[in-house]
Scaffold this active site. Structure first.
Site, PDB file in Angstrom:
ATOM      1  N   ASN A 136       1.417   5.547  -1.216  1.00 13.94           N
ATOM      2  CA  ASN A 136       0.660   6.781  -1.029  1.00 13.94           C
ATOM      3  C   ASN A 136      -0.350   7.023  -2.147  1.00 13.94           C
ATOM      4  OD1 ASN A 136       1.725   8.167   1.451  1.00 13.94           O
ATOM      5  ND2 ASN A 136       3.643   7.736   0.384  1.00 13.94           N
ATOM      6  N   TYR A 164      20.674   2.480   7.409  1.00 12.65           N
ATOM      7  CA  TYR A 164      20.021   3.366   8.386  1.00 12.65           C
ATOM      8  C   TYR A 164      20.370   2.902   9.803  1.00 12.65           C
ATOM      9  CZ  TYR A 164      16.649   6.029   5.465  1.00 12.65           C
ATOM     10  OH  TYR A 164      16.046   6.885   4.589  1.00 12.65           O
ATOM     11  N   ASP A 172       8.589  -0.175   1.954  1.00  8.62           N
ATOM     12  CA  ASP A 172       8.677  -0.519   0.526  1.00  8.62           C
ATOM     13  C   ASP A 172      10.132  -0.573   0.050  1.00  8.62           C
ATOM     14  OD1 ASP A 172       8.927   2.276   0.775  1.00  8.62           O
ATOM     15  OD2 ASP A 172       7.624   2.739  -0.935  1.00  8.62           O
ATOM     16  N   ARG A 212      -1.102   4.296  -4.849  1.00 16.10           N
ATOM     17  CA  ARG A 212      -1.766   3.075  -5.310  1.00 16.10           C
ATOM     18  C   ARG A 212      -1.558   1.905  -4.355  1.00 16.10           C
ATOM     19  NH1 ARG A 212      -0.443   1.398 -11.090  1.00 16.10           N
ATOM     20  NH2 ARG A 212       1.687   1.592 -10.309  1.00 16.10           N
ATOM     21  N   ALA A 256       0.841  -1.199   0.000  1.00 21.04           N
ATOM     22  CA  ALA A 256       0.000   0.000   0.000  1.00 21.04           C
ATOM     23  C   ALA A 256       0.876   1.249   0.000  1.00 21.04           C
ATOM     24  CB  ALA A 256      -0.935  -0.023   1.212  1.00 21.04           C
TER      25      ALA A 256
HETATM   26  N1  LIG Z   1      -2.799   4.392 -13.482  1.00 22.65           N
HETATM   27  C1  LIG Z   1      -2.061   5.184 -12.708  1.00 22.65           C
HETATM   28  N2  LIG Z   1      -2.606   5.769 -11.626  1.00 22.65           N
HETATM   29  C2  LIG Z   1      -1.879   6.562 -10.829  1.00 22.65           C
HETATM   30  N3  LIG Z   1      -0.576   6.826 -11.039  1.00 22.65           N
HETATM   31  C3  LIG Z   1       0.013   6.281 -12.093  1.00 22.65           C
HETATM   32  C4  LIG Z   1      -0.681   5.418 -12.971  1.00 22.65           C
HETATM   33  N4  LIG Z   1       0.189   5.016 -13.919  1.00 22.65           N
HETATM   34  C5  LIG Z   1       1.360   5.592 -13.639  1.00 22.65           C
HETATM   35  N5  LIG Z   1       1.285   6.368 -12.557  1.00 22.65           N
HETATM   36  C6  LIG Z   1       2.384   7.088 -11.958  1.00 22.65           C
HETATM   37  O1  LIG Z   1       2.784   6.296 -10.884  1.00 22.65           O
HETATM   38  C7  LIG Z   1       3.066   7.085  -9.743  1.00 22.65           C
HETATM   39  C8  LIG Z   1       2.654   6.307  -8.523  1.00 22.65           C
HETATM   40  O2  LIG Z   1       3.433   5.145  -8.527  1.00 22.65           O
HETATM   41  P1  LIG Z   1       3.204   3.950  -7.514  1.00 22.65           P
HETATM   42  O3  LIG Z   1       1.875   3.358  -7.679  1.00 22.65           O
HETATM   43  O4  LIG Z   1       4.363   3.044  -7.672  1.00 22.65           O
HETATM   44  O5  LIG Z   1       3.280   4.766  -6.172  1.00 22.65           O
HETATM   45  P2  LIG Z   1       3.042   4.337  -4.711  1.00 22.65           P
HETATM   46  O6  LIG Z   1       3.635   2.983  -4.475  1.00 22.65           O
HETATM   47  O7  LIG Z   1       1.626   4.532  -4.382  1.00 22.65           O
HETATM   48  O8  LIG Z   1       3.891   5.446  -4.043  1.00 22.65           O
HETATM   49  P3  LIG Z   1       4.901   5.460  -2.817  1.00 22.65           P
HETATM   50  O9  LIG Z   1       5.327   4.057  -2.578  1.00 22.65           O
HETATM   51  O10 LIG Z   1       5.999   6.346  -3.302  1.00 22.65           O
HETATM   52  O11 LIG Z   1       4.095   6.012  -1.724  1.00 22.65           O
HETATM   53  C9  LIG Z   1       2.296   8.366  -9.915  1.00 22.65           C
HETATM   54  O12 LIG Z   1       3.065   9.416  -9.424  1.00 22.65           O
HETATM   55  C10 LIG Z   1       2.115   8.485 -11.426  1.00 22.65           C
HETATM   56  O13 LIG Z   1       3.069   9.362 -11.971  1.00 22.65           O
HETATM   57  C1  LIG Z   2       9.823   7.670   0.329  1.00 22.78           C
HETATM   58  C2  LIG Z   2       8.570   6.819   0.291  1.00 22.78           C
HETATM   59  C3  LIG Z   2       7.329   7.702   0.329  1.00 22.78           C
HETATM   60  C4  LIG Z   2       8.551   6.056  -1.039  1.00 22.78           C
HETATM   61  O1  LIG Z   2       7.433   5.253  -1.117  1.00 22.78           O
HETATM   62  C5  LIG Z   2       8.549   5.787   1.446  1.00 22.78           C
HETATM   63  O2  LIG Z   2       9.598   4.903   1.327  1.00 22.78           O
HETATM   64  C6  LIG Z   2       8.580   6.459   2.796  1.00 22.78           C
HETATM   65  O3  LIG Z   2       7.592   6.973   3.259  1.00 22.78           O
HETATM   66  N1  LIG Z   2       9.766   6.446   3.449  1.00 22.78           N
HETATM   67  C7  LIG Z   2       9.964   7.006   4.765  1.00 22.78           C
HETATM   68  C8  LIG Z   2      11.240   7.796   4.835  1.00 22.78           C
HETATM   69  C9  LIG Z   2      12.503   6.992   4.532  1.00 22.78           C
HETATM   70  O4  LIG Z   2      12.480   5.975   3.835  1.00 22.78           O
HETATM   71  O5  LIG Z   2      13.561   7.402   5.038  1.00 22.78           O
HETATM   72  K   LIG Z   3       6.086   2.037  -3.696  1.00 27.08           K
END
Ligand SMILES: Nc1ncnc2c1ncn2[C@@H]1O[C@H](COP(=O)(O)OP(=O)(O)OP(=O)(O)O)[C@@H](O)[C@H]1O
Ligand SMILES: CC(C)(CO)[C@@H](O)C(=O)NCCC(=O)O
Ligand SMILES: [K+]
Length: 244
Positions: free
Chosen positions: A9, A91, A100, A11, A7
């Site tokens: 931020n 770290y 993640d 998706r 999960a």
């Molecule tokens: N269908 C989609 N919906 C939303 N974002 C998408 C999609 N396809 C590509 N993206 C891109 O993917 C990015 C989000 O990637 P991802 O789903 O890997 O993030 P996340 O795992 O939720 O984020 P994080 O782990 O950084 O909190 C968005 O910033 C956008 O640019």
């Molecule tokens: C940087 C993100 C948002 C990437 O998903 C995540 O790994 C996170 O919230 N990290 C916490 C800060 C750190 O990793 O130092």
């Molecule tokens: K991620």
């Protein structure tokens, strides 16, 4: 059956497996109920739920209640660790590292004995370096593509632009071009830094994951695409926990 959840931020990614075989999986926006709709037919057969997440505590409690409604199976959250299977986190305060990043590194670490860089191009972009000896050298956190564009649009009164995708990095001649080309230019810089660092630290592979991985690879990142890297690391760690 075991349910694995990554999960982020933006998706939520899920995978349902049975003795290592994938039954179903997918990805959707965190706040959409698509994943619950797709998983509900399996609810009664889910035996355990494992989660890797970087969301806020408020959103995490929403997630927990959704999971409880889906299935009565026990839920385990897995976080970043100091050490696992020869992989050592740089770290000192590992609780501060996003789960993640650790799970993605662990999946890449299990793929071979060479040094590597992990690039996760999600809501934020993270870069992590790991030597062939399993030493995490550290990494970088940068704003992701949507985050960068959103902040330009929201926090600067006179930056308005329409479409955001461009292949060129030459100097722009309109606001839209300057923003579009600025992103390409920034990513080209990121790629150059990465390639130079891999040479410097003798890292043989670049592994790329996240929603913008395909775009980053198309922009010239010389890496392999592993869309489910976080889920794979989570699956491996959960299996180790179940076996111990
Ligand atoms: N269908 C989609 N919906 C939303 N974002 C998408 C999609 N396809 C590509 N993206 C891109 O993917 C990015 C989000 O990637 P991802 O789903 O890997 O993030 P996340 O795992 O939720 O984020 P994080 O782990 O950084 O909190 C968005 O910033 C956008 O640019
Ligand atoms: C940087 C993100 C948002 C990437 O998903 C995540 O790994 C996170 O919230 N990290 C916490 C800060 C750190 O990793 O130092
Ligand atoms: K991620």
């Amino acid at each position: 059956m075991r349910l694995l959840i990554d999960a982020g931020n933006t998706r939520l990614k899920w995978r349902l497996d049975q003795q290592g075989d994938v039954v179903t999986g997918g990805a959707c926006l965190f706040d959409s109920r698509q994943w619950l709709d797709e998983l509900s037919p399996f609810g009664a057969r889910i035996e355990s739920i494992s989660v890797s997440t970087v969301i806020s505590e408020a959103r995490r409690s929403v997630l927990v209640s959704q999971l409880v409604d889906l299935s009565g199976a026990p839920i385990s959250f897995y976080w970043a660790e100091s050490l696992r299977g020869g992989l050592r986190n740089a770290y000192s305060d590992v609780e501060k590292m996003g789960a993640d990043r650790w799970h993605a590194m662990y999946a890449a670490w299990q793929q071979g004995l060479d040094g590597f860089a992990v690039v996760d191009a999600g809501s934020a972009i993270t870069v992590d370096y790991v030597t062939g000896d399993g030493d995490h050298l550290g990494g970088y956190i940068l704003p992701g593509k949507q985050m960068m564009l959103r902040s330009l649009q929201q926090d600067a009164a006179r930056i308005g632009f329409e479409s955001i995708d461009a292949g060129a990095g030459d100097p722009g001649r309109s606001t839209t071009e300057c923003v579009q080309h600025g992103l390409v230019w920034l990513w080209e810089g990121l790629i150059r830094h990465l390639v130079a660092d891999c040479e410097r630290y003798r890292l043989q592979r670049i592994v790329c994951t996240g929603g913008d991985a395909v775009a980053l690879l198309a922009a010239g990142l010389p890496g392999q695409h592993e869309p489910d890297l976080v889920l794979s690391g989570l699956a491996a760690i959960d299996s180790e926990a179940a076996g111990s």
